[in-house]
Motif scaffolding. Structure first.
Motif, PDB file in Angstrom:
ATOM      1  N   LYS A 210       0.823  -1.214   0.000  1.00 48.95           N
ATOM      2  CA  LYS A 210       0.000   0.000   0.000  1.00 48.95           C
ATOM      3  C   LYS A 210       0.855   1.261   0.000  1.00 48.95           C
ATOM      4  CE  LYS A 210      -4.219  -1.905   2.008  1.00 48.95           C
ATOM      5  NZ  LYS A 210      -5.261  -1.787   3.077  1.00 48.95           N
ATOM      6  N   GLY A 211       1.876   1.245  -0.853  1.00 46.55           N
ATOM      7  CA  GLY A 211       2.717   2.420  -1.053  1.00 46.55           C
ATOM      8  C   GLY A 211       3.787   2.635  -0.008  1.00 46.55           C
ATOM      9  N   GLN A 212       3.843   1.783   1.010  1.00 54.15           N
ATOM     10  CA  GLN A 212       4.871   1.936   2.044  1.00 54.15           C
ATOM     11  C   GLN A 212       5.943   0.879   1.869  1.00 54.15           C
ATOM     12  OE1 GLN A 212       3.391   2.084   6.047  1.00 54.15           O
ATOM     13  NE2 GLN A 212       5.439   2.062   6.981  1.00 54.15           N
ATOM     14  N   ASN A 213       7.196   1.287   1.942  1.00 53.06           N
ATOM     15  CA  ASN A 213       8.318   0.371   1.787  1.00 53.06           C
ATOM     16  C   ASN A 213       8.720  -0.211   3.149  1.00 53.06           C
ATOM     17  OD1 ASN A 213       8.536   0.927  -0.994  1.00 53.06           O
ATOM     18  ND2 ASN A 213       9.806   2.729  -0.586  1.00 53.06           N
ATOM     19  N   TYR A 214       9.023  -1.483   3.126  1.00 47.77           N
ATOM     20  CA  TYR A 214       9.457  -2.177   4.339  1.00 47.77           C
ATOM     21  C   TYR A 214      10.799  -2.856   4.065  1.00 47.77           C
ATOM     22  CZ  TYR A 214       4.601  -1.618   5.863  1.00 47.77           C
ATOM     23  OH  TYR A 214       3.373  -1.107   6.216  1.00 47.77           O
ATOM     24  N   SER A 215      11.709  -2.766   5.022  1.00 42.26           N
ATOM     25  CA  SER A 215      13.020  -3.420   4.914  1.00 42.26           C
ATOM     26  C   SER A 215      13.239  -4.305   6.133  1.00 42.26           C
ATOM     27  CB  SER A 215      14.143  -2.378   4.828  1.00 42.26           C
ATOM     28  OG  SER A 215      13.998  -1.582   3.675  1.00 42.26           O
ATOM     29  N   LEU A 216      13.758  -5.497   5.900  1.00 40.99           N
ATOM     30  CA  LEU A 216      14.025  -6.449   6.972  1.00 40.99           C
ATOM     31  C   LEU A 216      15.454  -6.957   6.858  1.00 40.99           C
ATOM     32  CD1 LEU A 216      10.796  -8.666   6.758  1.00 40.99           C
ATOM     33  CD2 LEU A 216      11.158  -6.650   8.186  1.00 40.99           C
ATOM     34  N   GLU A 270      -2.764  -9.870   3.993  1.00 39.99           N
ATOM     35  CA  GLU A 270      -2.313  -9.314   2.714  1.00 39.99           C
ATOM     36  C   GLU A 270      -0.818  -9.002   2.764  1.00 39.99           C
ATOM     37  OE1 GLU A 270      -6.384  -7.008   1.193  1.00 39.99           O
ATOM     38  OE2 GLU A 270      -4.787  -5.905   2.229  1.00 39.99           O
ATOM     39  N   LEU A 271      -0.385  -8.428   3.877  1.00 37.72           N
ATOM     40  CA  LEU A 271       1.026  -8.049   4.002  1.00 37.72           C
ATOM     41  C   LEU A 271       1.936  -9.277   3.962  1.00 37.72           C
ATOM     42  CD1 LEU A 271       2.317  -5.225   6.200  1.00 37.72           C
ATOM     43  CD2 LEU A 271       3.545  -7.391   6.191  1.00 37.72           C
ATOM     44  N   LEU A 272       1.546 -10.347   4.650  1.00 39.03           N
ATOM     45  CA  LEU A 272       2.342 -11.582   4.612  1.00 39.03           C
ATOM     46  C   LEU A 272       2.368 -12.169   3.212  1.00 39.03           C
ATOM     47  CD1 LEU A 272       1.238 -13.294   7.964  1.00 39.03           C
ATOM     48  CD2 LEU A 272       3.323 -11.993   7.516  1.00 39.03           C
ATOM     49  N   THR A 273       1.256 -12.021   2.493  1.00 35.90           N
ATOM     50  CA  THR A 273       1.192 -12.523   1.119  1.00 35.90           C
ATOM     51  C   THR A 273       2.130 -11.739   0.212  1.00 35.90           C
ATOM     52  OG1 THR A 273      -1.142 -13.089   1.513  1.00 35.90           O
ATOM     53  CG2 THR A 273      -0.373 -13.110  -0.762  1.00 35.90           C
ATOM     54  N   VAL A 274       2.130 -10.417   0.355  1.00 35.42           N
ATOM     55  CA  VAL A 274       3.055  -9.590  -0.432  1.00 35.42           C
ATOM     56  C   VAL A 274       4.499  -9.941  -0.092  1.00 35.42           C
ATOM     57  CG1 VAL A 274       3.839  -7.231  -0.874  1.00 35.42           C
ATOM     58  CG2 VAL A 274       1.410  -7.707  -0.646  1.00 35.42           C
ATOM     59  N   TYR A 358     -10.050 -19.841   1.509  1.00 34.63           N
ATOM     60  CA  TYR A 358      -9.884 -18.992   0.342  1.00 34.63           C
ATOM     61  C   TYR A 358      -8.430 -19.005  -0.126  1.00 34.63           C
ATOM     62  CZ  TYR A 358     -14.466 -17.389   1.813  1.00 34.63           C
ATOM     63  OH  TYR A 358     -15.791 -17.347   2.175  1.00 34.63           O
ATOM     64  N   PHE A 359      -8.266 -19.085  -1.442  1.00 33.53           N
ATOM     65  CA  PHE A 359      -6.924 -19.177  -2.002  1.00 33.53           C
ATOM     66  C   PHE A 359      -6.135 -17.895  -1.729  1.00 33.53           C
ATOM     67  CE2 PHE A 359      -9.078 -22.424  -4.506  1.00 33.53           C
ATOM     68  CZ  PHE A 359      -8.146 -23.464  -4.467  1.00 33.53           C
ATOM     69  N   CYS A 360      -4.940 -18.081  -1.181  1.00 32.86           N
ATOM     70  CA  CYS A 360      -3.999 -16.985  -0.945  1.00 32.86           C
ATOM     71  C   CYS A 360      -2.655 -17.462  -1.481  1.00 32.86           C
ATOM     72  CB  CYS A 360      -3.906 -16.638   0.538  1.00 32.86           C
ATOM     73  SG  CYS A 360      -5.462 -16.075   1.257  1.00 32.86           S
ATOM     74  N   ASP A 361      -2.451 -17.301  -2.757  1.00 31.68           N
ATOM     75  CA  ASP A 361      -1.264 -17.883  -3.384  1.00 31.68           C
ATOM     76  C   ASP A 361      -0.002 -17.138  -2.944  1.00 31.68           C
ATOM     77  OD1 ASP A 361      -0.587 -19.921  -5.697  1.00 31.68           O
ATOM     78  OD2 ASP A 361       0.730 -18.188  -5.938  1.00 31.68           O
ATOM     79  N   PRO A 362       0.961 -17.838  -2.318  1.00 27.82           N
ATOM     80  CA  PRO A 362       2.160 -17.160  -1.794  1.00 27.82           C
ATOM     81  C   PRO A 362       3.201 -16.837  -2.862  1.00 27.82           C
ATOM     82  CG  PRO A 362       1.699 -19.249  -0.638  1.00 27.82           C
ATOM     83  CD  PRO A 362       0.930 -19.248  -1.912  1.00 27.82           C
ATOM     84  N   ALA A 369      -1.119  -7.530  -3.575  1.00 24.85           N
ATOM     85  CA  ALA A 369      -1.699  -7.852  -2.277  1.00 24.85           C
ATOM     86  C   ALA A 369      -3.052  -8.550  -2.423  1.00 24.85           C
ATOM     87  CB  ALA A 369      -1.864  -6.595  -1.441  1.00 24.85           C
ATOM     88  N   GLU A 370      -3.456  -8.815  -3.632  1.00 29.00           N
ATOM     89  CA  GLU A 370      -4.770  -9.431  -3.850  1.00 29.00           C
ATOM     90  C   GLU A 370      -4.780 -10.871  -3.327  1.00 29.00           C
ATOM     91  OE1 GLU A 370      -8.046  -9.948  -7.397  1.00 29.00           O
ATOM     92  OE2 GLU A 370      -5.929 -10.276  -7.888  1.00 29.00           O
TER      93      GLU A 370
END
Length: 390
Positions: A210-216, A270-274, A358-362, A369-370
């Motif tokens: 959602k437009g925010q960058n995350y770094s790990l 959604e975030l884990l899927t992305v 529901y299908f959440c294809d990784p 994020a769909e």
């Protein structure tokens, strides 16, 4: 008459051979991140090298039984218990020990000592041989792929000496001798990891939601990667239910927990899927490794590429740990994916035991994020439910 005389000579040696005064020695070798020290008695070195032929191999086992081999077996057990080694790692440790004890001797002699120690450790074993080569086989009830298998007395044995190769098209002789015919089955499983000192490696990851960058910055255990480099290919369910190492858990989960903090359950999913879709480059196993290579979560952070099986294993672990929502592991003929029981949701679903998943294809599409949609190419295909978290 020469073969008869030779046999008489060998039998005379067998029953008259007496070992000279032996001494205790210590062998030391590296085993992943550990230093292994084992004591053994040098009468093991006094057993005459056999000719690789049926009766002589059996007689060689009898001579080894007459040694003070229990010293070595006791130390092996102590190390196994201290390091919480599974059957495969115990075999690998034992292989390292035989390499050192019989340093400078033939591979056939090393494998015969390995066979003897595996048998005396309680496993039901067999030996196959061809010319001057000897192969150690062990009874297993696990599903093993791309490794030579034999059947004997209603049991399946896997060739540990050639467990990373496809079945040998050349014939071998099976020794008609079972040292421990009621011995235990060798278990190939990934449900519990050993207590080896971790070998920590790092990987940097980044993704956008959602437009925010995350770094790990993620740590993982290189020991587990090394362990699975030689591990035989087993049922894919074993990789899917394999846990994360403590190194990976303590590094990745707190960071993702912070990332999803304050978000709704749907946004967290959604975030884990992305994350699994975007942080890893895709390439099929056969293209990169030249063979099938299912991965456990730690491996995903080591190798530059991964595919649908690998992403599904990580995603399954993350949703279970961070959300605790019920899931199904779904296997299509050429694809593996995850379906999640999402509260108050509408999408492509499988109904199973009274609940919708529901299908959440990784795996893809990357940066999307769909969720709740089955990739179009798999609509209408037959599938199998490979696992469930409830």
């Amino acid at each position: 008459m020469r073969p008869i005389l030779f046999l008489h000579t060998f039998l005379a040696l067998l029953f008259s051979h007496s070992f000279t005064v032996a001494e205790v020695r210590t062998v030391e070798f590296n085993f992943y991140s550990e230093k292994i020290r084992l004591n053994y008695n040098t009468d093991l070195l006094q057993v005459p090298k056999p000719i690789i032929e049926g009766k002589n191999i059996k007689n060689y086992y009898t001579l080894l039984q007459r040694t003070t081999h229990q010293l070595l077996l006791n130390d092996l057990k102590i190390q196994r218990d201290a390091l919480a080694l599974n059957d495969w790692l115990y075999y690998e440790m034992l292989r390292g020990a035989t390499e050192q004890i019989f340093n400078g001797r033939s591979n056939a002699e090393k494998n015969l000592l390995l066979w003897f120690c595996m048998s005396e450790s309680g496993f039901d074993t067999r030996v196959t041989f061809r010319e001057q080569r000897v192969f150690v086989c062990v009874y297993t009830q696990s599903e093993i792929y791309e490794a030579p298998l034999i059947e004997d007395r209603g049991r399946t044995f896997v060739n540990l000496s050639a467990s990373n190769t496809k079945a040998d098209e050349e014939g071998v002789f099976l020794l008609d001798f079972a040292a421990k015919p009621n011995g235990k089955s060798f278990v190939f499983g990934l449900g519990v990891f050993p207590g080896l000192k971790p070998q920590v490696e790092k990987k940097s990851l980044g993704f956008t939601y959602k437009g925010q960058n995350y770094s790990l910055e993620v740590n993982f255990d290189r020991n587990l990667v090394r362990m699975l480099e030689r591990h035989p290919l087993i049922d894919e369910r074993e990789y899917l239910k394999a846990p994360m190492s403590e190194v990976l858990r303590s590094s990745l989960l707190p960071q993702l927990t912070q990332v999803i903090k304050g978000k709704s359950g749907m946004e967290a999913l959604e975030l884990l899927t992305v994350f699994t879709r975007s942080c890893f480059k895709y390439k099929e196993d056969k293209e990169y490794f030249g063979r099938s290579k299912p991965m456990i979560p730690d491996e995903l952070f080591h190798y530059p590429y991964s595919d649908c099986e690998d992403r599904s294993a990580l995603y399954y672990a993350l949703v279970k740990e961070l959300l605790g929502w019920p899931m199904l592991i779904i296997g299509f003929p050429d694809h593996l994916t995850i379906a999640v029981s999402i509260p108050d949701f509408d999408g492509d679903a499988i109904e199973y035991q009274g609940r919708k998943y529901y299908f959440c294809d990784p795996t893809g599409p990357a940066n999307s994020a769909e969720i709740g949609r089955l990739p179009e190419e798999f609509i209408g295909q037959e599938y199998e439910i490979l696992g469930q978290f409830n």
